[in-house]
Design an enzyme around this catalytic site. Structure first.
Site, PDB file in Angstrom:
ATOM      1  N   CYS A 170       0.932  -1.345  -0.196  1.00  6.64           N
ATOM      2  CA  CYS A 170      -0.052   0.016   0.043  1.00  6.64           C
ATOM      3  C   CYS A 170       0.790   1.196   0.086  1.00  6.64           C
ATOM      4  CB  CYS A 170      -1.047  -0.066   1.231  1.00  6.64           C
ATOM      5  SG  CYS A 170      -1.720   1.559   1.455  1.00  6.64           S
TER       6      CYS A 170
ATOM      7  N   CYS B 238       0.082   3.894   2.919  1.00  2.69           N
ATOM      8  CA  CYS B 238       0.729   3.299   4.248  1.00  2.69           C
ATOM      9  C   CYS B 238       2.269   3.486   4.343  1.00  2.69           C
ATOM     10  CB  CYS B 238       0.678   1.721   4.303  1.00  2.69           C
ATOM     11  SG  CYS B 238      -1.238   1.128   4.839  1.00  2.69           S
TER      12      CYS B 238
END
Ligand SMILES: [Zn+2]
Length: 111
Positions: A66, A69
């Site tokens: 991600c 993230c």
């Protein structure tokens, strides 16, 4: 005032002086209890750590694939350093710890 702090390494529950918590080490394995960096939690340690820690614990459920993230990670590390002794910042890799990731309906970054 003393508080319970869970060792991020061996999960032993330590009783430490609140004012000195940021410098405290585990009585069992000598690891720094509140190291000023995110604690990595796993399926083996999550429930005990969350359940026994008396400081608030903020958990980042992240995924290695991600982008957002990973972009947030340096700020999360910095917050862990700034909040050492006040708030524990922890991380769960939802790719590696899938049952933890599956337990929250609020998690966006999970496989
Ligand atoms: Zn320990």
């Amino acid at each position: 005032m003393t508080i319970h702090a869970v060792c991020p390494s061996c999960a032993a529950v330590n009783r430490v002086e609140r004012e000195r918590a940021a410098q405290a080490t585990c009585g069992k394995c000598k690891t720094a209890l509140l190291p000023g960096k995110p604690v990595v939690l796993t399926e083996a340690t999550f429930d005990r750590f969350i359940g026994k820690s008396e400081l608030p614990v903020l958990v980042d459920f992240w995924a290695p694939w991600c982008g957002p993230c990973k972009m947030m990670a340096p700020q999360f590390d910095q917050a862990a350093a700034e909040l050492a002794g006040e708030v524990i910042l922890a991380k769960v890799d939802t790719q590696a710890e899938q049952s933890l990731g599956a337990r929250s309906p609020f998690i966006r970054c999970r496989p």
